[in-house]
Write a protein that holds these residues in place. Structure first.
Motif, mmCIF file in Angstrom:
data_model
loop_
_atom_site.group_PDB
_atom_site.id
_atom_site.type_symbol
_atom_site.label_atom_id
_atom_site.label_comp_id
_atom_site.label_asym_id
_atom_site.label_seq_id
_atom_site.Cartn_x
_atom_site.Cartn_y
_atom_site.Cartn_z
ATOM 1 N N GLY A 86 1.093 -1.252 0.042
ATOM 2 C CA GLY A 86 -0.145 0.191 0.288
ATOM 3 C C GLY A 86 0.666 1.197 -0.207
ATOM 4 N N TRP A 114 -7.434 -2.793 -6.760
ATOM 5 C CA TRP A 114 -6.418 -2.541 -5.793
ATOM 6 C C TRP A 114 -7.239 -3.985 -4.797
ATOM 7 N N HIS A 115 -6.565 -4.249 -3.202
ATOM 8 C CA HIS A 115 -7.435 -5.229 -2.843
ATOM 9 C C HIS A 115 -6.834 -5.230 -1.857
ATOM 10 N N ALA A 116 -7.185 -5.685 -0.156
ATOM 11 C CA ALA A 116 -7.108 -5.686 1.764
ATOM 12 C C ALA A 116 -7.415 -6.869 1.426
ATOM 13 N N GLU A 117 -7.101 -7.838 0.760
ATOM 14 C CA GLU A 117 -6.781 -9.149 1.397
ATOM 15 C C GLU A 117 -5.954 -9.728 0.428
ATOM 16 N N LEU A 125 -10.420 -2.399 -3.085
ATOM 17 C CA LEU A 125 -10.460 -0.645 -2.483
ATOM 18 C C LEU A 125 -10.330 0.268 -3.422
ATOM 19 N N ALA A 151 -3.374 2.911 0.361
ATOM 20 C CA ALA A 151 -2.741 2.489 1.685
ATOM 21 C C ALA A 151 -4.286 1.611 1.856
ATOM 22 N N GLY A 152 -3.692 0.543 3.024
ATOM 23 C CA GLY A 152 -3.827 -0.952 2.641
ATOM 24 C C GLY A 152 -4.161 -2.177 2.402
ATOM 25 N N ALA A 153 -4.051 -1.333 1.335
ATOM 26 C CA ALA A 153 -3.568 -2.571 -0.258
ATOM 27 C C ALA A 153 -2.499 -3.950 0.225
ATOM 28 N N ILE A 154 -2.619 -4.696 -0.244
ATOM 29 C CA ILE A 154 -1.334 -5.851 -0.202
ATOM 30 C C ILE A 154 -1.600 -7.138 -1.654
#
Length: 170
Positions: A86, A114-117, A125, A151-154
């Motif tokens: 992120g 973009w994904h947070a999981e 996201l 921010a928070g994207a993994i």
């Protein structure tokens, strides 16, 4: 039956960290050297083919076919999910050949979500189209774009595709 064919070749390109020095390609099998794995393709219109942009006999490409009976707005793609950080800046690029001297008119595109999981699961996201082209019967169009992971994207899903721009059928 008239058909629009799109061929993607990612030899030496893909989703990479944008940096002053040449960045490592984050994609697995970016040049389709070993078929389409681990690219995810959910449609019979998407399959392995050749040649690639450099006419390399040891490489290949991802081919997407549209026929006139496909509805306007139909879109088919191949995609791959990769781990990202992120806030980091990324660049994505690909060669695409839009081989369609006749109907239907189509657009090639390069997108990122973009994904947070991990594994690009759950709702995205954010996402954006990084590049597109409608040049008909152009051999190996260069698609390129840059984006920053929120921010928070993994994880990021890079999508290469073809969408039909007009109605048509036979």
């Amino acid at each position: 039956m008239n058909r629009t064919t799109l061929v993607f070749a990612l030899a030496l390109v893909g989703l990479a960290l944008a940096a002053p020095v040449p960045a490592e390609n984050l994609l697995a099998n970016p040049g389709f050297d070993t078929g389409l794995q681990p690219w995810r393709v959910d449609f019979p219109q998407v399959h392995f083919a050749g040649p690639d942009a450099g006419f390399d006999p040891d490489s290949g490409s991802m081919q997407i076919d549209l026929v006139n009976s496909d509805p306007q707005g139909a879109a088919f793609s191949g995609r791959q999910c990769v781990a990202v950080v992120g806030g980091a800046a990324y660049e994505a690029s690909a060669f695409a050949a839009l081989l369609a001297p006749d109907h239907p008119r189509a657009r090639v595109f390069l997108e990122v979500a973009w994904h947070a999981e991990p594994g690009c699961t759950g709702a995205a996201l954010a996402g954006e189209r990084l590049a597109e082209a409608e040049d008909r019967y152009q051999f190996w169009i260069w698609l390129q774009g840059q984006a920053a992971a929120p921010a928070g994207a993994i994880a990021a899903s890079l999508r290469l595709g073809l969408e039909k721009l007009e109605a048509g059928g036979d």
